[in-house]
Scaffold this active site. Structure first.
Site, PDB file in Angstrom:
ATOM      1  N   GLU A  35      -3.415  28.353 -43.216  1.00  0.00           N
ATOM      2  CA  GLU A  35      -3.649  27.505 -42.039  1.00  0.00           C
ATOM      3  C   GLU A  35      -2.705  27.939 -40.938  1.00  0.00           C
ATOM      4  OE1 GLU A  35      -5.813  24.848 -40.924  1.00  0.00           O
ATOM      5  OE2 GLU A  35      -4.653  25.449 -39.159  1.00  0.00           O
ATOM      6  N   GLY A 179     -21.895  15.603 -21.095  1.00  0.00           N
ATOM      7  CA  GLY A 179     -22.418  15.529 -22.458  1.00  0.00           C
ATOM      8  C   GLY A 179     -22.405  14.107 -22.981  1.00  0.00           C
ATOM      9  N   VAL A 182     -21.513  12.366 -29.138  1.00  0.00           N
ATOM     10  CA  VAL A 182     -20.554  11.507 -29.829  1.00  0.00           C
ATOM     11  C   VAL A 182     -19.189  11.509 -29.140  1.00  0.00           C
ATOM     12  CG1 VAL A 182     -19.687  10.922 -32.099  1.00  0.00           C
ATOM     13  CG2 VAL A 182     -21.734  12.282 -31.894  1.00  0.00           C
ATOM     14  N   GLU A 186     -17.460   8.266 -27.325  1.00  0.00           N
ATOM     15  CA  GLU A 186     -16.234   7.695 -27.911  1.00  0.00           C
ATOM     16  C   GLU A 186     -15.070   7.773 -26.914  1.00  0.00           C
ATOM     17  OE1 GLU A 186     -15.250   9.247 -31.781  1.00  0.00           O
ATOM     18  OE2 GLU A 186     -16.988   8.307 -32.739  1.00  0.00           O
ATOM     19  N   HIS A 443     -22.662 -14.141 -48.521  1.00  0.00           N
ATOM     20  CA  HIS A 443     -22.876 -14.913 -47.285  1.00  0.00           C
ATOM     21  C   HIS A 443     -21.572 -15.574 -46.871  1.00  0.00           C
ATOM     22  CE1 HIS A 443     -24.841 -17.485 -44.361  1.00  0.00           C
ATOM     23  NE2 HIS A 443     -24.129 -18.491 -44.849  1.00  0.00           N
TER      24      HIS A 443
HETATM   25  P1  FAD Z   1     -11.582  21.895 -39.119  1.00  0.00           P
HETATM   26  O1  FAD Z   1     -11.180  20.501 -39.284  1.00  0.00           O
HETATM   27  O2  FAD Z   1     -11.918  22.390 -37.769  1.00  0.00           O
HETATM   28  O3  FAD Z   1     -10.413  22.760 -39.746  1.00  0.00           O
HETATM   29  C1  FAD Z   1     -10.401  24.137 -39.713  1.00  0.00           C
HETATM   30  C2  FAD Z   1      -8.977  24.606 -39.745  1.00  0.00           C
HETATM   31  O4  FAD Z   1      -8.987  26.020 -39.947  1.00  0.00           O
HETATM   32  C3  FAD Z   1      -8.207  24.368 -38.460  1.00  0.00           C
HETATM   33  O5  FAD Z   1      -7.037  23.636 -38.716  1.00  0.00           O
HETATM   34  C4  FAD Z   1      -7.882  25.753 -37.928  1.00  0.00           C
HETATM   35  O6  FAD Z   1      -6.591  25.830 -37.351  1.00  0.00           O
HETATM   36  C5  FAD Z   1      -7.925  26.579 -39.214  1.00  0.00           C
HETATM   37  N1  FAD Z   1      -8.276  27.989 -38.979  1.00  0.00           N
HETATM   38  C6  FAD Z   1      -9.320  28.472 -38.254  1.00  0.00           C
HETATM   39  N2  FAD Z   1      -9.342  29.805 -38.319  1.00  0.00           N
HETATM   40  C7  FAD Z   1      -8.288  30.180 -39.076  1.00  0.00           C
HETATM   41  C8  FAD Z   1      -7.787  31.423 -39.504  1.00  0.00           C
HETATM   42  N3  FAD Z   1      -8.378  32.571 -39.182  1.00  0.00           N
HETATM   43  N4  FAD Z   1      -6.658  31.416 -40.286  1.00  0.00           N
HETATM   44  C9  FAD Z   1      -6.048  30.266 -40.628  1.00  0.00           C
HETATM   45  N5  FAD Z   1      -6.495  29.058 -40.261  1.00  0.00           N
HETATM   46  C10 FAD Z   1      -7.604  29.008 -39.498  1.00  0.00           C
HETATM   47  N6  FAD Z   1     -16.009  13.823 -37.769  1.00  0.00           N
HETATM   48  C11 FAD Z   1     -16.213  12.696 -38.470  1.00  0.00           C
HETATM   49  O7  FAD Z   1     -16.803  12.749 -39.557  1.00  0.00           O
HETATM   50  N7  FAD Z   1     -15.771  11.488 -38.016  1.00  0.00           N
HETATM   51  C12 FAD Z   1     -15.145  11.358 -36.836  1.00  0.00           C
HETATM   52  O8  FAD Z   1     -14.765  10.250 -36.454  1.00  0.00           O
HETATM   53  C13 FAD Z   1     -14.931  12.522 -36.060  1.00  0.00           C
HETATM   54  N8  FAD Z   1     -14.303  12.444 -34.877  1.00  0.00           N
HETATM   55  C14 FAD Z   1     -14.093  13.583 -34.162  1.00  0.00           C
HETATM   56  C15 FAD Z   1     -13.469  13.477 -32.920  1.00  0.00           C
HETATM   57  C16 FAD Z   1     -13.245  14.608 -32.161  1.00  0.00           C
HETATM   58  C17 FAD Z   1     -12.564  14.479 -30.825  1.00  0.00           C
HETATM   59  C18 FAD Z   1     -13.622  15.888 -32.665  1.00  0.00           C
HETATM   60  C19 FAD Z   1     -13.344  17.133 -31.873  1.00  0.00           C
HETATM   61  C20 FAD Z   1     -14.246  16.004 -33.885  1.00  0.00           C
HETATM   62  C21 FAD Z   1     -14.497  14.851 -34.646  1.00  0.00           C
HETATM   63  N9  FAD Z   1     -15.143  14.908 -35.872  1.00  0.00           N
HETATM   64  C22 FAD Z   1     -15.375  13.763 -36.580  1.00  0.00           C
HETATM   65  C23 FAD Z   1     -15.595  16.188 -36.445  1.00  0.00           C
HETATM   66  C24 FAD Z   1     -14.595  16.661 -37.508  1.00  0.00           C
HETATM   67  O9  FAD Z   1     -13.328  16.788 -36.922  1.00  0.00           O
HETATM   68  C25 FAD Z   1     -15.052  17.989 -38.098  1.00  0.00           C
HETATM   69  O10 FAD Z   1     -16.379  17.889 -38.568  1.00  0.00           O
HETATM   70  C26 FAD Z   1     -14.153  18.399 -39.249  1.00  0.00           C
HETATM   71  O11 FAD Z   1     -12.817  18.505 -38.824  1.00  0.00           O
HETATM   72  C27 FAD Z   1     -14.620  19.711 -39.848  1.00  0.00           C
HETATM   73  O12 FAD Z   1     -13.773  20.074 -40.884  1.00  0.00           O
HETATM   74  P2  FAD Z   1     -13.552  21.596 -41.288  1.00  0.00           P
HETATM   75  O13 FAD Z   1     -12.627  21.571 -42.449  1.00  0.00           O
HETATM   76  O14 FAD Z   1     -14.846  22.282 -41.428  1.00  0.00           O
HETATM   77  O15 FAD Z   1     -12.851  22.269 -40.028  1.00  0.00           O
HETATM   78  P1  NAI Z   2     -22.833  16.497 -29.388  1.00  0.00           P
HETATM   79  O1  NAI Z   2     -23.687  17.578 -29.895  1.00  0.00           O
HETATM   80  O2  NAI Z   2     -22.711  15.233 -30.125  1.00  0.00           O
HETATM   81  O3  NAI Z   2     -23.266  16.103 -27.914  1.00  0.00           O
HETATM   82  C1  NAI Z   2     -23.300  17.031 -26.873  1.00  0.00           C
HETATM   83  C2  NAI Z   2     -24.216  16.494 -25.792  1.00  0.00           C
HETATM   84  O4  NAI Z   2     -24.084  17.312 -24.651  1.00  0.00           O
HETATM   85  C3  NAI Z   2     -25.668  16.503 -26.181  1.00  0.00           C
HETATM   86  O5  NAI Z   2     -26.217  15.240 -25.910  1.00  0.00           O
HETATM   87  C4  NAI Z   2     -26.278  17.595 -25.308  1.00  0.00           C
HETATM   88  O6  NAI Z   2     -27.622  17.347 -24.964  1.00  0.00           O
HETATM   89  C5  NAI Z   2     -25.384  17.519 -24.101  1.00  0.00           C
HETATM   90  N1  NAI Z   2     -25.312  18.747 -23.316  1.00  0.00           N
HETATM   91  C6  NAI Z   2     -25.300  20.021 -23.756  1.00  0.00           C
HETATM   92  N2  NAI Z   2     -25.176  20.866 -22.713  1.00  0.00           N
HETATM   93  C7  NAI Z   2     -25.092  20.094 -21.597  1.00  0.00           C
HETATM   94  C8  NAI Z   2     -24.933  20.375 -20.222  1.00  0.00           C
HETATM   95  N3  NAI Z   2     -24.835  21.624 -19.782  1.00  0.00           N
HETATM   96  N4  NAI Z   2     -24.887  19.344 -19.351  1.00  0.00           N
HETATM   97  C9  NAI Z   2     -24.992  18.057 -19.793  1.00  0.00           C
HETATM   98  N5  NAI Z   2     -25.138  17.742 -21.095  1.00  0.00           N
HETATM   99  C10 NAI Z   2     -25.174  18.753 -21.977  1.00  0.00           C
HETATM  100  O7  NAI Z   2     -21.395  17.198 -29.182  1.00  0.00           O
HETATM  101  P2  NAI Z   2     -19.976  16.603 -28.888  1.00  0.00           P
HETATM  102  O8  NAI Z   2     -20.062  15.221 -28.367  1.00  0.00           O
HETATM  103  O9  NAI Z   2     -19.270  17.642 -28.119  1.00  0.00           O
HETATM  104  O10 NAI Z   2     -19.345  16.525 -30.327  1.00  0.00           O
HETATM  105  C11 NAI Z   2     -19.303  17.699 -31.147  1.00  0.00           C
HETATM  106  C12 NAI Z   2     -19.414  17.339 -32.581  1.00  0.00           C
HETATM  107  O11 NAI Z   2     -18.205  16.741 -33.035  1.00  0.00           O
HETATM  108  C13 NAI Z   2     -20.491  16.311 -32.861  1.00  0.00           C
HETATM  109  O12 NAI Z   2     -21.731  16.933 -33.043  1.00  0.00           O
HETATM  110  C14 NAI Z   2     -20.030  15.689 -34.110  1.00  0.00           C
HETATM  111  O13 NAI Z   2     -20.520  16.419 -35.189  1.00  0.00           O
HETATM  112  C15 NAI Z   2     -18.515  15.815 -34.057  1.00  0.00           C
HETATM  113  N6  NAI Z   2     -17.933  14.524 -33.749  1.00  0.00           N
HETATM  114  C16 NAI Z   2     -18.170  13.477 -34.588  1.00  0.00           C
HETATM  115  C17 NAI Z   2     -17.663  12.233 -34.327  1.00  0.00           C
HETATM  116  C18 NAI Z   2     -17.986  11.127 -35.252  1.00  0.00           C
HETATM  117  O14 NAI Z   2     -18.459  11.386 -36.335  1.00  0.00           O
HETATM  118  N7  NAI Z   2     -17.744   9.882 -34.890  1.00  0.00           N
HETATM  119  C19 NAI Z   2     -16.842  11.970 -33.170  1.00  0.00           C
HETATM  120  C20 NAI Z   2     -16.682  13.128 -32.330  1.00  0.00           C
HETATM  121  C21 NAI Z   2     -17.193  14.346 -32.642  1.00  0.00           C
END
Ligand code: FAD
Ligand code: NAI
Length: 464
Positions: A35, A179, A182, A186, A443
């Protein structure tokens, strides 16, 4: 026989990678996890799920305390003030505790953390920073990062991505979110609750692509009621920044008159893309699909023997719990067991207020596959929601018209994220709507709305 430094090397310590590493170690395999971040936990713990939920919770409390929401319950709060620095500090503390927790779990399970960026030399050799290590099995769990919008530069000051939006040092006056997915909803909610005017610009005709149509419409209605401005069917053609002010140029997606918005913060949230750059996958011969994701089979195996991929870097929903379940499954497959993830039953939750959750098929997708029956129940008729003055939303159950098997469940409710687990479990067990309707629910709870929506599939709820 070849000797390896490790049985298993996992690349990336997000929810996919750290879970895979711990499970592999639990199964008796000598395991390391590479990592490059300073802390474990990946996007989710460091700059995703956890900090966003910390700010969503805190901002919800602030809005309730400062906007008179308690007054009708006889609680008068005067002079509620925002201390944003403290809000960020508490968020940071939660993140630190959780990322530290993974470090503890690595030590407890004897997973070696190799600090640095990993890159393949061949299918069983990887360099991590200065070291070179070999492993019999390698799991790619490198996650995803923000999709850039061509021509829009993210400076993390005025124009931010989700990471910048989690750390704004002051509440913007006007936040434009590009966009309506999600992240946009949020993080838009966080800053709206703290006092910003929020405009969401969404390219498609509706927000929240992939969700059930009726849920998307209801959500848009509720967000507008909360003060969001939603500009759907609109594309951003450019963003220019001068000093602390951004000018966002917009056009209707189908053509028409252009307009501009002025904002002191712009959040780009148009999706995420798999992290494969710098991994030197060519050296291992690992194939990507046409979306840039690592191609895998049902067992999470890539086209190269001994190389696997899970989580956001692989196809499927980009969700932490999907990555975690794949982490367990891939480790079990490596250990010769049978690790399976049912990708048809992965819940999705948007943690706004109300929360928006779904599992399985939308009504539209279900109808494409055959005849369906749909049952709906509004929280307006649920006793607990009414008592709590918390009546926004509904539950919707979609069942196969012939077999009654539940194909999808959608919930808009303050407790949707918690309630959806029951629906997922029922679907995992192959439940019919009748099975849910005849399960005794306590309930008064919001969960009774799921039971009544299931009763409504057969036309007979009690309370509407
Ligand atoms: P990641 O969590 O992206 O982890 C990958 C890791 O690999 C990173 O730490 C990176 O530094 C490391 N890495 C990459 N390349 C290398 C390399 N070459 N060598 C060493 N290390 C490396 N999902 C939910 O289910 N619920 C939520 O509420 C939610 N909220 C989110 C809010 C935001 C703002 C964002 C951006 C995402 C959110 N997600 C949420 C999505 C969620 O974060 C991801 O789906 C999840 O983290 C994916 O897990 P992963 O293990 O595949 O990758
Ligand atoms: P998203 O795929 O949820 O939404 C992106 C939105 O941007 C779409 O509605 C799309 O139509 C729109 N879009 C794309 N290009 C555009 C443009 N040029 N102009 C205007 N709108 C445009 O992606 P987002 O919100 O960036 O989140 C990425 C991923 O992170 C999600 O798909 C989700 O898997 C994960 N995530 C999950 C959360 C959760 O589980 N609560 C919270 C936050 C992120």
């Amino acid at each position: 026989m070849a000797e390896y430094d490790y049985d298993v090397l996992v690349i990336g310590a997000g929810p996919g990678g750290y879970v895979a590493a711990i499970r592999a170690a639990q199964l008796g395999l000598k395991t390391a996890c590479a990592e490059s971040r300073e802390t474990l936990g990946g996007t989710c713990l460091n700059v995703g799920c956890i900090p966003s939920k910390a700010l969503l919770h805190a901002s919800e409390l602030f809005e309730e305390a400062s906007h008179g929401a308690f007054a009708k319950f006889g609680i008068e709060v005067e002079g509620a003030k925002l201390n944003l620095e403290q809000m960020h500090a508490e968020k940071k503390k939660a993140v630190g505790e959780l990322t530290g927790g993974i470090e503890y779990l690595f030590k407890k399970n004897k997973v070696t953390w190799l600090k640095g960026k990993a890159s393949f030399t061949d299918a069983s050799t990887v360099t991590v920073g200065e070291q070179t290590v070999t492993a019999r099995d390698i799991v790619i769990a490198t996650g995803s990062s923000v999709t850039p919008l061509p021509g829009v530069e993210i400076d993390q000051k005025v124009v931010v991505d989700s990471t910048g939006a989690l750390a704004l040092p002051k509440v913007p006056e006007h936040l434009v979110v590009i966009g309506g997915g999600v992240i946009g909803l949020e993080l838009g909610s966080v800053w709206r609750r703290l006092g910003a005017k929020v405009t969401v610009v969404e390219y498609l005709d509706q927000i929240l692509p992939g969700f059930d149509g009726e849920v998307r419409k209801e959500s848009a209605k509720l967000f507008k009621k909360q003060g969001f401005e939603l500009k759907t069917g609109t594309k951003v053609t450019g963003v220019t920044v001068e000093g602390e002010t951004a000018t966002v140029s917009l056009e209707p997606a189908n053509g028409g008159a252009a307009e501009t918005l002025t904002a002191d913060a712009v959040l780009v949230a148009i999706g995420r893309k798999p992290n494969t750059d710098g991994l030197n996958l060519e050296a291992a011969g690992v194939k990507l699909n046409n979306r840039g994701q690592v191609e895998i089979d049902h067992d999470f195996a890539t086209n190269v023997d001994g190389v696997w991929a899970i989580g956001d870097v692989a196809p499927g929903l980009m969700l932490a719990h999907k990555a975690e379940d794949e982490g367990v499954a891939v480790a079990e497959n490596i250990a010769g067991q049978t690790g399976i993830v049912n990708h048809d039953v992965i819940p999705s939750v948007v943690y706004t207020m109300p929360e928006i959750a779904g599992v399985g098929l939308s009504e539209e997708a279900a109808k494409e596959k055959g005849e369906v029956k749909v049952g709906k129940f509004p929280f307006m008729a649920n006793s607990r929601a009414k008592t709590n003055r918390d009546t926004d939303g509904f539950v919707k159950v979609i069942a196969d018209a012939k077999t009654d098997r539940v194909l999808g469940v959608w919930i808009v409710s303050s407790l949707a994220g918690t309630m959806i687990a029951q629906a997922a479990q029922a679907m995992e067990f192959g439940a019919t709507s009748e099975d849910i309707a005849y399960t005794c629910h306590a309930h008064p709870t919001h969960s009774e709305a799921l039971k009544e929506a299931a009763m409504a599939v057969r036309g007979k709820p009690i309370h509407v």
